[in-house]
Design a protein around this motif. Structure first.
Motif, PDB file in Angstrom:
ATOM      1  N   PHE A  16      32.355 115.119 100.103  1.00 22.26           N
ATOM      2  CA  PHE A  16      33.212 113.940 100.084  1.00 22.26           C
ATOM      3  C   PHE A  16      33.646 113.636  98.656  1.00 22.26           C
ATOM      4  N   ALA A  17      34.670 112.811  98.558  1.00 19.69           N
ATOM      5  CA  ALA A  17      35.134 112.312  97.267  1.00 19.69           C
ATOM      6  C   ALA A  17      35.721 110.927  97.476  1.00 19.69           C
ATOM      7  N   SER A  31      27.982 115.538  98.401  1.00 18.20           N
ATOM      8  CA  SER A  31      27.817 116.172  99.711  1.00 18.20           C
ATOM      9  C   SER A  31      26.856 115.328 100.530  1.00 18.20           C
ATOM     10  N   TYR A  32      26.927 115.468 101.865  1.00 19.79           N
ATOM     11  CA  TYR A  32      26.090 114.640 102.739  1.00 19.79           C
ATOM     12  C   TYR A  32      25.641 115.448 103.956  1.00 19.79           C
ATOM     13  N   PHE A  75      22.489 112.125 100.984  1.00 23.61           N
ATOM     14  CA  PHE A  75      23.636 112.615 100.230  1.00 23.61           C
ATOM     15  C   PHE A  75      23.299 112.690  98.749  1.00 23.61           C
ATOM     16  N   GLU A  76      24.056 113.504  98.056  1.00 26.66           N
ATOM     17  CA  GLU A  76      24.019 113.570  96.607  1.00 26.66           C
ATOM     18  C   GLU A  76      25.373 113.096  96.094  1.00 26.66           C
ATOM     19  N   ILE A  77      25.359 112.342  94.993  1.00 27.54           N
ATOM     20  CA  ILE A  77      26.598 111.822  94.446  1.00 27.54           C
ATOM     21  C   ILE A  77      26.585 111.967  92.934  1.00 27.54           C
ATOM     22  N   THR A 135      26.421 105.049 101.193  1.00 26.83           N
ATOM     23  CA  THR A 135      25.251 104.932 102.063  1.00 26.83           C
ATOM     24  C   THR A 135      25.649 104.411 103.437  1.00 26.83           C
ATOM     25  N   LEU A 136      26.599 103.494 103.487  1.00 33.75           N
ATOM     26  CA  LEU A 136      27.078 102.950 104.760  1.00 33.75           C
ATOM     27  C   LEU A 136      28.109 103.858 105.413  1.00 33.75           C
ATOM     28  N   ALA A 137      28.885 104.571 104.615  1.00 31.47           N
ATOM     29  CA  ALA A 137      29.915 105.463 105.161  1.00 31.47           C
ATOM     30  C   ALA A 137      29.307 106.643 105.918  1.00 31.47           C
ATOM     31  N   VAL A 138      28.127 107.102 105.493  1.00 32.63           N
ATOM     32  CA  VAL A 138      27.492 108.238 106.166  1.00 32.63           C
ATOM     33  C   VAL A 138      26.501 107.794 107.241  1.00 32.63           C
TER      34      VAL A 138
END
Length: 237
Positions: A50-51, A58-59, A81-83, A222-225
């Protein structure tokens, strides 16, 4: 694409109609002036890249439902996920767990253990002082109308932000039972939001503080995934 799946039929005065995605109602402070950034890469998949804005990562996620005698239901899932991006030295890794217990009698459903979504953060594999919690709340008219409200908090990098679910639609008196998005607040004032109907959208208030932008972006991701059991398709069969 997995989404809340809400659309509004907007009928023009001349009798023509157009279907447009429902949008969450933003607080006045954010609707008047905020930066709007759409996530790319977060759809209905269990994993991906994601971006959003200057951040990327990535998630991976999953959801499961265990039913005993079709009445005793356990919903549980995970996301991680990692950001990477501004104000993050290398990466921040996030690992989350969701739990909920329900009694389902067909004509009525009772939550015996309210939904709880909790996350831990690390940086390059090392624990960092932080927390993220989101819980179902039932109170007042929202509880009476079976509105599945959520409230929580994130603390990261010296910033603490409160989180509350949004159920109202922009330009409509309609309120959704499940969240269409979330507002982020500090000291009772909105500083950002995330919309979850369709491709997630991050809204950032007029802040020049890069540390707060980082924390809001991590909270929004965190909420998007997160696959909220209120929107689960596991029981559609």
């Amino acid at each position: 694409m997995r989404s809340i799946g809400v659309t509004l039929a907007l009928v023009a005065l001349g009798g023509c109609s157009a279907i447009q995605p429902a949008r969450m109602r933003l607080p006045v402070e954010l609707s008047a002036a905020s930066a709007r950034m759409v996530y790319s890469g977060i759809g209905g998949s269990t994993r991906g890249k994601f971006a959003v804005g200057a951040y990327h990562g990535s998630y991976e996620r999953s959801e499961q439902r265990l039913a005993i005698f079709d009445a005793f239901v356990r919903n549980y899932g995970h996301s991680e996920f990692e950001i990477a991006g501004p104000e993050i030295s290398s990466t921040i890794e996030t690992r989350c767990q969701m739990r909920e217990k329900v009694l389902d009698f067909g004509i009525a459903e009772f939550t015996t253990r309210p939904m709880a979504y909790r996350c831990e953060f690390t940086a390059e594999g090392r624990a960092i002082p932080s927390r993220f919690e989101l819980q179902e709340v039932s109170r007042g008219i929202g509880g009476a109308l079976s509105r599945e409200e959520r409230m929580g908090e994130i603390a990261l990098g010296g910033e603490t932000v409160q989180i509350r679910s949004v159920h109202k639609l922009d330009g409509s008196p309609i309120e959704m039972a499940s969240p269409i998005g979330y507002v982020f607040e500090q000291h009772g004032e909105p500083v950002g939001a995330v919309e979850l109907n369709g491709a997630p959208v991050l809204y950032l208030g007029n802040t020049a503080d890069p540390g707060l932008v980082r924390t809001l972006t991590v909270a929004a991701t965190t909420l998007a995934v997160f696959w909220d059991p209120a929107n689960s398709a596991l029981d559609d069969d």
